[in-house]
Design an enzyme around this catalytic site. Sequence first.
Site, PDB file in Angstrom:
ATOM      1  N   ALA A 151       2.394  -3.783  -1.876  1.00 31.89           N
ATOM      2  CA  ALA A 151       2.210  -3.890  -0.426  1.00 31.89           C
ATOM      3  C   ALA A 151       2.942  -2.763   0.309  1.00 31.89           C
ATOM      4  CB  ALA A 151       2.699  -5.248   0.078  1.00 31.89           C
ATOM      5  N   ASN A 152       3.904  -2.130  -0.358  1.00 31.59           N
ATOM      6  CA  ASN A 152       4.631  -1.025   0.253  1.00 31.59           C
ATOM      7  C   ASN A 152       3.747   0.226   0.199  1.00 31.59           C
ATOM      8  OD1 ASN A 152       6.526   1.316   0.432  1.00 31.59           O
ATOM      9  ND2 ASN A 152       7.989  -0.344   0.717  1.00 31.59           N
ATOM     10  N   GLN A 153       3.678   0.941   1.299  1.00 28.61           N
ATOM     11  CA  GLN A 153       2.776   2.087   1.418  1.00 28.61           C
ATOM     12  C   GLN A 153       3.423   3.425   1.040  1.00 28.61           C
ATOM     13  OE1 GLN A 153       1.892   1.539   5.586  1.00 28.61           O
ATOM     14  NE2 GLN A 153       0.060   0.338   5.134  1.00 28.61           N
ATOM     15  N   PHE A 154       4.640   3.409   0.501  1.00 30.51           N
ATOM     16  CA  PHE A 154       5.364   4.649   0.225  1.00 30.51           C
ATOM     17  C   PHE A 154       4.538   5.637  -0.593  1.00 30.51           C
ATOM     18  CE2 PHE A 154       7.941   7.371  -2.453  1.00 30.51           C
ATOM     19  CZ  PHE A 154       8.729   8.009  -1.509  1.00 30.51           C
TER      20      PHE A 154
END
Length: 159
Positions: A37-40
């Site tokens: 879910a993290n867009q990094f």
Amino acid sequence: MKKAFLPIADANSHTLILGTMPGEKSLELQQYYGNRANQFWRLVYAVFNEPMPETYEEKIAFLKQKGIALWDVLSHCERVGSLDSNIKNEVPNDFEAFFKTHPNIKRVFFSSKNAEKYYSRYAEKHEGVVYSALPSPSGAHATMRFEEKLLIWKNILNE
């Protein structure tokens, strides 16, 4: 007590991106920004207009190729879950030692306001180094669309 990862950096690193502390999924996987879910990773690859590889090792190699180092402001902390707001009894990383061993770092980007806040609390800003906060890639930071975040990340990382 949760323990963060060692920095990903080498002699060619000129840019450092600092998070606060790895979340639960990242700690479980032993990978920076391991939560899907993290867009990094999506943001980093979009900044350079490159397709994202499958493996973590390829992602790390890409960062090193681009001169980007990765670390967290905190070395240890107590925290239930992954939210920075739940951090207690934090211990910062040793930035004096890091900058001595990585003298080519000229830009530091915080991947969240909390990372910037903790850095300001525990570490000195170094002369000749530019510091700036990026919009958080966290899935919990949904007040800004991906495209809006990407524009800011592109403007800063591509300088």
